[in-house]
Scaffold this motif. Sequence first.
Motif, mmCIF file in Angstrom:
data_model
loop_
_atom_site.group_PDB
_atom_site.id
_atom_site.type_symbol
_atom_site.label_atom_id
_atom_site.label_comp_id
_atom_site.label_asym_id
_atom_site.label_seq_id
_atom_site.Cartn_x
_atom_site.Cartn_y
_atom_site.Cartn_z
ATOM 1 N N TYR A 30 1.315 6.947 -6.590
ATOM 2 C CA TYR A 30 0.306 7.697 -6.788
ATOM 3 C C TYR A 30 0.499 9.171 -6.548
ATOM 4 C CZ TYR A 30 -4.487 9.344 -6.677
ATOM 5 O OH TYR A 30 -5.669 9.965 -6.949
ATOM 6 N N ASN A 69 -6.749 -7.224 -12.488
ATOM 7 C CA ASN A 69 -7.687 -7.519 -11.251
ATOM 8 C C ASN A 69 -7.820 -8.971 -11.218
ATOM 9 O OD1 ASN A 69 -9.349 -6.378 -9.593
ATOM 10 N ND2 ASN A 69 -11.324 -6.975 -10.559
ATOM 11 N N ASP A 76 -12.779 -1.396 -12.262
ATOM 12 C CA ASP A 76 -13.190 0.096 -13.137
ATOM 13 C C ASP A 76 -13.200 -0.272 -14.462
ATOM 14 O OD1 ASP A 76 -12.606 1.699 -10.615
ATOM 15 O OD2 ASP A 76 -10.677 0.933 -10.787
ATOM 16 N N GLY A 131 -14.441 -3.037 -6.565
ATOM 17 C CA GLY A 131 -13.539 -2.041 -7.232
ATOM 18 C C GLY A 131 -13.125 -2.238 -8.821
ATOM 19 N N GLU A 157 0.798 -1.437 -0.103
ATOM 20 C CA GLU A 157 0.083 -0.084 -0.036
ATOM 21 C C GLU A 157 0.914 1.238 -0.045
ATOM 22 O OE1 GLU A 157 -4.018 1.574 2.146
ATOM 23 O OE2 GLU A 157 -2.705 0.393 3.319
ATOM 24 N N TYR A 184 -4.880 -7.493 -4.785
ATOM 25 C CA TYR A 184 -4.103 -6.517 -4.614
ATOM 26 C C TYR A 184 -2.848 -6.373 -5.483
ATOM 27 C CZ TYR A 184 -7.177 -5.247 -0.932
ATOM 28 O OH TYR A 184 -8.162 -4.898 -0.261
ATOM 29 N N SER A 192 -7.135 -3.466 -6.262
ATOM 30 C CA SER A 192 -8.149 -3.035 -5.336
ATOM 31 C C SER A 192 -7.832 -2.010 -4.408
ATOM 32 C CB SER A 192 -8.387 -4.487 -4.354
ATOM 33 O OG SER A 192 -9.013 -5.709 -5.259
ATOM 34 N N TYR A 193 -6.845 -1.255 -4.709
ATOM 35 C CA TYR A 193 -6.386 -0.189 -3.956
ATOM 36 C C TYR A 193 -7.157 1.109 -4.815
ATOM 37 C CZ TYR A 193 -2.784 -2.306 -1.094
ATOM 38 O OH TYR A 193 -2.111 -3.254 -0.172
ATOM 39 N N ASP A 194 -7.784 1.812 -4.053
ATOM 40 C CA ASP A 194 -8.636 3.074 -4.715
ATOM 41 C C ASP A 194 -7.659 3.839 -5.679
ATOM 42 O OD1 ASP A 194 -10.899 2.504 -3.349
ATOM 43 O OD2 ASP A 194 -10.512 4.040 -1.786
ATOM 44 N N GLN A 195 -6.194 3.616 -5.405
ATOM 45 C CA GLN A 195 -5.538 4.711 -6.307
ATOM 46 C C GLN A 195 -5.168 3.859 -7.659
ATOM 47 O OE1 GLN A 195 -4.911 3.857 -3.237
ATOM 48 N NE2 GLN A 195 -5.048 5.819 -2.082
#
Length: 101
Positions: free
Chosen positions: A20, A30, A70, A68, A13, A40, A43-46
């Motif tokens: 980021y 994914n 996208d 998540g 992370e 991961y 799956s991190y928002d960034q």
Amino acid sequence: MSLIHYPNNTTLESAVLFAYDAGVILIGCNGNDGTPVPNYPASYDQVLATGWTDSSDTRALSSNFTPGLDVVAPGVSVPTVIFNSGVDGKTNFSGCSAATP
């Protein structure tokens, strides 16, 4: 990033956040398990989480479908270059790692 099945941990992370914060656009595979289980670093928002579609342009059965997710992209028989015994060539491969780029 064609990285899958990494555990969610502070080291990974932190690396994602560092990139980021430096302005790097992060795109991650994914996974190919056909499950909704988070993967991961995708799956991190960034990270833009990428799945893959089959030859009918529908989500491939083995493409993960995490909350998540996208975007999906073609992932069947994607051409790529290979280096084998000193000779350049080309081949096709399938899966999330093929769709992510």
